[in-house]
Motif scaffolding. Structure first.
Motif, PDB file in Angstrom:
ATOM      1  N   SER A 158      -1.060  -1.281   5.554  1.00  0.00           N
ATOM      2  CA  SER A 158      -1.652  -0.133   4.980  1.00  0.00           C
ATOM      3  C   SER A 158      -1.295   1.033   5.792  1.00  0.00           C
ATOM      4  N   CYS A 159      -1.477   1.982   5.231  1.00  0.00           N
ATOM      5  CA  CYS A 159      -0.925   3.395   5.942  1.00  0.00           C
ATOM      6  C   CYS A 159      -1.382   4.485   5.398  1.00  0.00           C
ATOM      7  N   ALA A 160      -1.902   5.620   6.183  1.00  0.00           N
ATOM      8  CA  ALA A 160      -2.654   6.879   6.108  1.00  0.00           C
ATOM      9  C   ALA A 160      -2.111   8.010   6.663  1.00  0.00           C
ATOM     10  N   TRP A 161      -1.850   9.194   6.008  1.00  0.00           N
ATOM     11  CA  TRP A 161      -1.879  10.210   6.660  1.00  0.00           C
ATOM     12  C   TRP A 161      -2.894  11.123   7.214  1.00  0.00           C
ATOM     13  N   SER A 162      -2.583  11.856   8.433  1.00  0.00           N
ATOM     14  CA  SER A 162      -3.973  12.563   8.882  1.00  0.00           C
ATOM     15  C   SER A 162      -4.036  13.645   7.835  1.00  0.00           C
ATOM     16  N   PRO A 163      -5.109  14.388   8.025  1.00  0.00           N
ATOM     17  CA  PRO A 163      -5.391  15.549   7.011  1.00  0.00           C
ATOM     18  C   PRO A 163      -4.229  16.647   6.917  1.00  0.00           C
ATOM     19  N   SER A 164      -3.864  16.978   8.131  1.00  0.00           N
ATOM     20  CA  SER A 164      -2.734  18.037   8.286  1.00  0.00           C
ATOM     21  C   SER A 164      -1.395  17.566   7.721  1.00  0.00           C
ATOM     22  N   ALA A 176       4.075   7.786   1.763  1.00  0.00           N
ATOM     23  CA  ALA A 176       4.656   6.658   2.407  1.00  0.00           C
ATOM     24  C   ALA A 176       4.386   5.331   1.754  1.00  0.00           C
ATOM     25  N   SER A 177       5.205   4.308   1.967  1.00  0.00           N
ATOM     26  CA  SER A 177       4.871   2.929   1.413  1.00  0.00           C
ATOM     27  C   SER A 177       4.991   1.922   2.511  1.00  0.00           C
ATOM     28  N   CYS A 178       4.298   0.823   2.317  1.00  0.00           N
ATOM     29  CA  CYS A 178       4.534  -0.184   3.510  1.00  0.00           C
ATOM     30  C   CYS A 178       4.599  -1.660   2.977  1.00  0.00           C
ATOM     31  N   SER A 179       5.077  -2.583   3.500  1.00  0.00           N
ATOM     32  CA  SER A 179       5.465  -3.684   2.872  1.00  0.00           C
ATOM     33  C   SER A 179       5.495  -5.104   3.707  1.00  0.00           C
ATOM     34  N   SER A 209       0.871  -1.142  -0.013  1.00  0.00           N
ATOM     35  CA  SER A 209       0.113   0.095  -0.118  1.00  0.00           C
ATOM     36  C   SER A 209       0.890   1.204   0.050  1.00  0.00           C
ATOM     37  N   LEU A 210       0.222   2.258  -0.417  1.00  0.00           N
ATOM     38  CA  LEU A 210       1.005   3.760  -0.391  1.00  0.00           C
ATOM     39  C   LEU A 210       0.077   4.713  -0.104  1.00  0.00           C
ATOM     40  N   VAL A 254      -0.456  -5.604  -9.222  1.00  0.00           N
ATOM     41  CA  VAL A 254      -0.650  -4.240  -8.789  1.00  0.00           C
ATOM     42  C   VAL A 254      -1.605  -3.902  -7.509  1.00  0.00           C
ATOM     43  N   ASN A 255      -0.885  -3.831  -6.360  1.00  0.00           N
ATOM     44  CA  ASN A 255      -1.827  -3.966  -5.022  1.00  0.00           C
ATOM     45  C   ASN A 255      -2.402  -2.551  -4.676  1.00  0.00           C
ATOM     46  N   SER A 256      -1.565  -1.554  -5.204  1.00  0.00           N
ATOM     47  CA  SER A 256      -2.289  -0.002  -4.859  1.00  0.00           C
ATOM     48  C   SER A 256      -2.043   0.874  -5.846  1.00  0.00           C
ATOM     49  N   VAL A 257      -2.932   1.745  -6.355  1.00  0.00           N
ATOM     50  CA  VAL A 257      -2.808   2.991  -7.133  1.00  0.00           C
ATOM     51  C   VAL A 257      -3.396   4.041  -6.502  1.00  0.00           C
ATOM     52  N   GLN A 258      -2.427   5.034  -6.250  1.00  0.00           N
ATOM     53  CA  GLN A 258      -3.009   6.371  -5.774  1.00  0.00           C
ATOM     54  C   GLN A 258      -2.665   7.669  -6.404  1.00  0.00           C
TER      55      GLN A 258
END
Length: 354
Positions: free
Chosen positions: A78-84, A42-45, A25-26, A321-325
């Protein structure tokens, strides 16, 4: 913008290597790519690490700025940034969620959330950054409230899915949560306004024109009145709602199936992401990336297809392909992550007239 009037190509900007296992994921940092702030994601593995990648403002090349390791003991899914953009949340097969803070370019793990019985699969922040949702193989969805001092309180454990929950996603403007699962359904959860009483307000499943196999991912258009979902049944489905009515005091307004995009994929569609401009990208187990746009002219046919294939990149990666962003900011960049252990940064660009 009328995409169907132009020819597009997907230009590979750079292939990023460094992970020693599949990249799951990224996530692009939402506060980057504007006003001279360099792009960052960010990417995670499966290698148990998270990598932070940044574009150089001078050369345009991408470099790994940090490796976040020694926190998760198994695959980071999986990873995710806060809105800020200040906080990064990561979830792992080790059953934990880690919250990282960017302190002057160094990433410190400031909190660890525990509660899921086993693998955590997905993480999402709500639009205001006040709530986090996580989901996992234990069939549950957890909602956490962000409190001062890097404290996170679980305010709800949602049970309703009968199988592994693959993804959670907050609506882009409202505190309504969507989850999709190995049980072939999408569930929609809302707080009835009565002290964190979260309930399932709608289930989009096969009897309701839903998917006939695992739902892997979903994404919203920029206004939040449409949603796309991707599945092991080889289709993308478009759903719609009446947003104005939903935002008024009339309460929950149901989502309905608008159309199914089928016949383009012959392997599982693991990832789907809708760009700000309205381009849907999909990533699948056939190593390809596809792009779809709304078919505004319908070729003069009343019942013509609602969405059309804009472009297909056949061998985008060596493996799934696991993730497209899509990127935030001013450019039309896309990042993709694969079982081949690499990430690619692409630009979707019009073909120059010859």
């Amino acid at each position: 913008m009328e995409f169907l009037d132009e020819r597009f190509e997907l230009r590979e900007i750079q292939k990023l290597e460094g992970h020693s296992d599949r990249v799951w994921s990224l996530a692009w940092n939402p506060a980057t790519g504007v006003a001279g702030v360099p792009y960052l994601f960010a990417s995670c593995s499966g290698d148990k690490t998270v990598r932070i990648w940044e574009e150089s403002l001078t050369t345009g090349s991408w470099n790994c700025k940090a490796v976040l390791d020694e926190t998760h003991t198994r695959t980071v899914r999986s990873c995710a940034w806060s809105p800020s953009g200040n906080l990064l949340a990561t979830v792992s097969f080790d059953a934990t969620t880690a919250i990282w803070e960017n302190v002057g370019g160094d990433y410190e793990c400031v909190s660890t959330l525990e509660g899921h019985e086993n693998e955590v699969k997905s993480i999402s922040w709500n639009a205001s950054g006040s709530l986090i949702a996580t989901c996992g193989r234990d069939k549950t969805v957890w909602i956490w409230e962000v409190q001062p001092g890097h404290e996170y309180e679980c305010v709800a454990v949602l049970q309703g899915h009968t199988q592994d929950v693959k993804m959670v996603q907050w609506h882009p403007t409202m505190d309504v949560l969507f989850s999709c699962s190995y049980d072939n359904s999408i569930k929609i959860w809302a707080d009835d306004g009565d002290d964190d009483n979260w309930t399932c307000v709608q289930t989009l499943d096969e009897p309701n024109n839903g998917h006939s196999s695992t739902v892997w991912a979903l994404s919203f258009n920029s206004s939040g009145d449409k949603m796309v979902s991707s599945s092991d049944d080889l289709t993308l489905k478009i759903w719609g709602t009446d947003l104005a009515r939903m935002q008024s005091s009339e309460g929950y307004t149901p989502w309905r199936h608008l159309c199914t995009i089928s016949g383009y994929h012959d392997r599982t569609i693991f990832s789907v992401h809708w760009s700000r401009e309205g381009i849907i990208a999909s990533g699948a187990a056939d190593d390809a990336i596809r792009f779809f746009v709304e078919n505004s002219d319908k070729d003069g046919l009343v019942d013509g297809p609602m969405y059309k294939l804009l472009l297909k990149e056949e061998k985008a990666h060596e493996m799934d392909v696991n993730s497209v962003q899509w990127s935030p900011g001013e450019k039309r960049l896309l990042a993709s992550a694969s079982d081949d252990g690499t990430i690619k940064v692409w630009e979707l660009a019009p073909v120059a007239p010859s």
